[in-house]
Design a protein around this motif. Structure first.
Motif, PDB file in Angstrom:
ATOM      1  N   ALA A   1       0.831  -1.221   0.000  1.00 14.91           N
ATOM      2  CA  ALA A   1       0.000   0.000   0.000  1.00 14.91           C
ATOM      3  C   ALA A   1       0.861   1.266   0.000  1.00 14.91           C
ATOM      4  O   ALA A   1       0.414   2.317  -0.464  1.00 14.91           O
ATOM      5  N   ASP A   2       2.095   1.187   0.524  1.00 16.90           N
ATOM      6  CA  ASP A   2       2.961   2.386   0.560  1.00 16.90           C
ATOM      7  C   ASP A   2       3.482   2.740  -0.830  1.00 16.90           C
ATOM      8  O   ASP A   2       3.914   3.868  -1.076  1.00 16.90           O
ATOM      9  N   LEU A   3       3.473   1.746  -1.709  1.00 13.67           N
ATOM     10  CA  LEU A   3       4.159   1.919  -2.995  1.00 13.67           C
ATOM     11  C   LEU A   3       3.499   2.971  -3.885  1.00 13.67           C
ATOM     12  O   LEU A   3       4.188   3.759  -4.536  1.00 13.67           O
ATOM     13  N   GLY A   4       2.174   3.003  -3.892  1.00 17.32           N
ATOM     14  CA  GLY A   4       1.448   3.907  -4.792  1.00 17.32           C
ATOM     15  C   GLY A   4       1.869   5.355  -4.613  1.00 17.32           C
ATOM     16  O   GLY A   4       2.127   6.074  -5.588  1.00 17.32           O
ATOM     17  N   VAL A   5       1.970   5.785  -3.370  1.00 18.41           N
ATOM     18  CA  VAL A   5       2.333   7.175  -3.080  1.00 18.41           C
ATOM     19  C   VAL A   5       3.739   7.463  -3.604  1.00 18.41           C
ATOM     20  O   VAL A   5       3.977   8.470  -4.279  1.00 18.41           O
ATOM     21  N   LEU A   6       4.654   6.566  -3.324  1.00 21.96           N
ATOM     22  CA  LEU A   6       6.055   6.806  -3.710  1.00 21.96           C
ATOM     23  C   LEU A   6       6.240   6.766  -5.226  1.00 21.96           C
ATOM     24  O   LEU A   6       7.007   7.547  -5.785  1.00 21.96           O
ATOM     25  N   LEU A   7       5.509   5.891  -5.907  1.00 23.87           N
ATOM     26  CA  LEU A   7       5.629   5.834  -7.369  1.00 23.87           C
ATOM     27  C   LEU A   7       5.129   7.127  -8.006  1.00 23.87           C
ATOM     28  O   LEU A   7       5.714   7.630  -8.961  1.00 23.87           O
ATOM     29  N   ARG A   8       4.030   7.674  -7.479  1.00 20.72           N
ATOM     30  CA  ARG A   8       3.504   8.931  -8.028  1.00 20.72           C
ATOM     31  C   ARG A   8       4.520  10.043  -7.856  1.00 20.72           C
ATOM     32  O   ARG A   8       4.763  10.844  -8.748  1.00 20.72           O
ATOM     33  N   LEU A   9       5.131  10.100  -6.688  1.00 19.21           N
ATOM     34  CA  LEU A   9       6.109  11.161  -6.413  1.00 19.21           C
ATOM     35  C   LEU A   9       7.373  10.978  -7.249  1.00 19.21           C
ATOM     36  O   LEU A   9       7.937  11.943  -7.765  1.00 19.21           O
TER      37      LEU A   9
ATOM     38  N   GLN B   1       6.989  12.955 -15.532  1.00 21.11           N
ATOM     39  CA  GLN B   1       5.988  12.058 -16.119  1.00 21.11           C
ATOM     40  C   GLN B   1       4.901  11.781 -15.089  1.00 21.11           C
ATOM     41  O   GLN B   1       5.166  11.773 -13.887  1.00 21.11           O
ATOM     42  N   ARG B   2       3.688  11.518 -15.582  1.00 24.28           N
ATOM     43  CA  ARG B   2       2.624  11.138 -14.634  1.00 24.28           C
ATOM     44  C   ARG B   2       2.913   9.756 -14.064  1.00 24.28           C
ATOM     45  O   ARG B   2       2.607   9.471 -12.919  1.00 24.28           O
ATOM     46  N   ALA B   3       3.461   8.905 -14.880  1.00 26.29           N
ATOM     47  CA  ALA B   3       3.868   7.571 -14.409  1.00 26.29           C
ATOM     48  C   ALA B   3       5.062   7.134 -15.241  1.00 26.29           C
ATOM     49  O   ALA B   3       5.198   7.541 -16.400  1.00 26.29           O
ATOM     50  N   SER B   4       5.921   6.325 -14.662  1.00 25.85           N
ATOM     51  CA  SER B   4       7.050   5.804 -15.432  1.00 25.85           C
ATOM     52  C   SER B   4       6.514   4.794 -16.451  1.00 25.85           C
ATOM     53  O   SER B   4       5.466   4.181 -16.242  1.00 25.85           O
ATOM     54  N   VAL B   5       7.264   4.601 -17.537  1.00 25.57           N
ATOM     55  CA  VAL B   5       6.761   3.750 -18.623  1.00 25.57           C
ATOM     56  C   VAL B   5       6.664   2.282 -18.185  1.00 25.57           C
ATOM     57  O   VAL B   5       5.694   1.598 -18.460  1.00 25.57           O
ATOM     58  N   TYR B   6       7.677   1.811 -17.476  1.00 24.04           N
ATOM     59  CA  TYR B   6       7.661   0.421 -16.997  1.00 24.04           C
ATOM     60  C   TYR B   6       7.862   0.397 -15.483  1.00 24.04           C
ATOM     61  O   TYR B   6       8.831   0.968 -14.985  1.00 24.04           O
TER      62      TYR B   6
END
Ligand code: SF4
Length: 473
Positions: free
Chosen positions: A248-256, A264-269
């Motif tokens: 559950a912690d991952l979503g926040v860190l990936l967005r940041l 980028q809004r999200a990384s490609v891979y």
């Protein structure tokens, strides 16, 4: 000297970097990264809330690191993977090259990973007679040019398109072109054969999830996915600070991470790797190994003043906004981690005797702390490292002299008043049209490219005593 490594000559390196017109032109591209980040952040009204949540998640993970790392090991082992513990770079190199030798590995493909740079893994493979190929485009160029990367996420920010083309002609026999897409094609063709031939793939780890035994690898080119799935053995190397307790912690860190790093809004891979290939699966490695590296991190963890630096997710945003980095580039720091965060952690990882000058490579403007997605107070830690460098006698001679003189003057109101008076007297010959445009040695550098304001005619304390009835002259 530290461990046989020469002291970093930041001042000399910077002077060379400032004279390098090709480098100065290339570093101008940092402004594009800043603009992309700013636009991406502006799209997220809850950005500050995300930063606070990410900092809290990282702090929580660091506080309970022992529990999470052991849980991660247990989960990966249960999934059929193997976990190895490395106290330092030498141990990590020994483990990884040993795994390769025992399995008869002759060629290795690597995805981009700063921690493998930190332990000089490529040199260890080469010494063991094993071919190793970088597969991130920027890292591949660095390897061909025999240069270290100069930025956390943009390894060849210091290079021009023309210099890459020259390199591809010299090393790969490719025709000269200044079209980036054609250069990409040259690299892709060369690398495809390496992926197919490799027996082992090496990756770093952006995050590891203790509850599921998952390692997360974030990238934009797809090369990391090939490195981690095509060869029969995958070895991932991570610093101890990368572990998070829950998915559950991952979503926040990936967005940041994506918005801070490249706008980028999200990384490609984003690859979530949970153990080796299971029966019935069509891809993935036969063996999965995770090497968990300390290499000075437990020292940082035990240091209340610097522990916060372990929150770093290596997004590079602090480098992009740093006015010092923007002028001198990453190679001037002579360290794997450059820029503001590098100036904080390198003295702890490599010793103040080697890197004592780095914390002084900052104007303390605070831009790094403003953009840091995990709210690391970099300026505070730079000051702390400066204190330590001065106390230990590792700061530059001029810096030490200046700090001593400053302390002498500022620790007594009488001395401050006296030297202020002397300064006002002497500046009379320096002030022209209300500004000082040329200071004498050793302060001449300050006015080489800008003017300085003169000392006020009435000292602040004298004006304060008047009850502030008049405008300050
Ligand atoms: S210190 Fe912050 S801004 Fe700098 S690389 Fe680390 S996470 Fe990014």
């Amino acid at each position: 000297m530290s461990g046989g490594h020469a002291t970093i000559d930041l001042v000399g390196n910077s002077a060379g970097a400032l004279r390098d017109s090709q480098l100065q032109g290339a570093l101008g591209r940092l402004s594009a990264l800043r603009q992309l980040r700013a636009a991406a952040v502006a799209e997220v009204p809850e950005w500050e809330t995300l930063r606070v949540a990410a900092a809290a998640a990282k702090d929580h993970a660091l506080t309970h690191l022992d529990t999470h790392l052991v849980q991660l090991e247990a989960r990966i082992t249960a999934l059929g993977g193997m976990v190895h513990w490395a106290a330092d770079g030498e141990a990590a190199r020994r483990i990884i090259t040993g795994l390769a030798r025992d399995r008869g590995v002759r060629s290795v493909v690597k995805s981009k990973s700063m921690v493998t740079e930190e332990i000089h893994l490529n040199a260890a493979f080469e010494a063991a007679g094993i071919k190793v190929v970088e597969t991130d485009l920027g890292e591949y160029v660095c390897q061909l040019a025999d240069e270290p990367p100069s930025h956390l996420i943009a390894p060849i920010i210091h290079k021009s398109v023309e210099s890459v083309s020259e390199l591809f002609t010299e090393k790969l026999g490719a025709p000269r072109t200044d079209v980036p897409e054609q250069l990409n094609r040259v690299a892709r063709t060369a690398l495809r054969a390496e992926f197919l031939a490799a027996d082992m793939g090496i990756s770093g780890v952006n995050f590891a999830i203790a509850e599921t035994g998952t390692v997360v690898v974030v990238e934009n080119e797809g090369n990391a996915r090939l490195c981690t799935t095509r060869p029969r053995v995958h070895v991932a190397l991570m610093g101890i600070e990368k572990v998070l307790p829950r998915l559950a912690d991952l979503g926040v860190l990936l967005r940041l991470l994506a918005r801070s790093a490249t706008g980028q809004r999200a990384s490609v891979y984003v690859s979530l790797i949970t153990g080796p290939r299971r029966s019935g699966e069509t891809d993935g490695p036969e063996e999965f190994h995770l090497v968990i590296l300390d290499n000075g991190r437990t020292r940082l963890l035990a240091d209340p003043q610097l522990r916060e630096s372990l929150r770093c997710i290596r997004c590079g945003a602090c480098l992009n906004v740093c006015p010092v980095y923007e002028r001198v580039g990453g190679h001037a720091y002579e360290a794997v981690y450059s820029g503001p965060i590098g100036a904080v952690i390198t003295p702890s990882l490599e010793g103040l005797d080697r890197a004592g000058e780095l914390p002084f490579a900052s104007s303390l403007c605070g831009a790094c702390a403003e953009v840091c997605p995990v709210k690391i107070d970099i300026p505070r830690m730079l000051i702390e490292q400066r204190h330590r460098a001065v106390r230990g006698g590792f700061a530059g001679r001029l810096d030490r002299l200046f700090a001593r003189g400053w302390t002498f003057v500022m620790s007594s109101p009488a001395r401050l008043g006296f030297f202020g008076g002397v300064g006002r007297l002497f500046q009379r010959v320096l002030v022209r049209r209300g500004r000082i445009d040329r200071l004498p040695y050793p302060f001449a550098g300050w006015t080489a490219h800008r003017t300085a304001p003169p000392l006020a005619a009435t000292p602040f304390r004298a004006w304060w005593k008047t009850g502030r009835r008049t405008a300050r002259p």
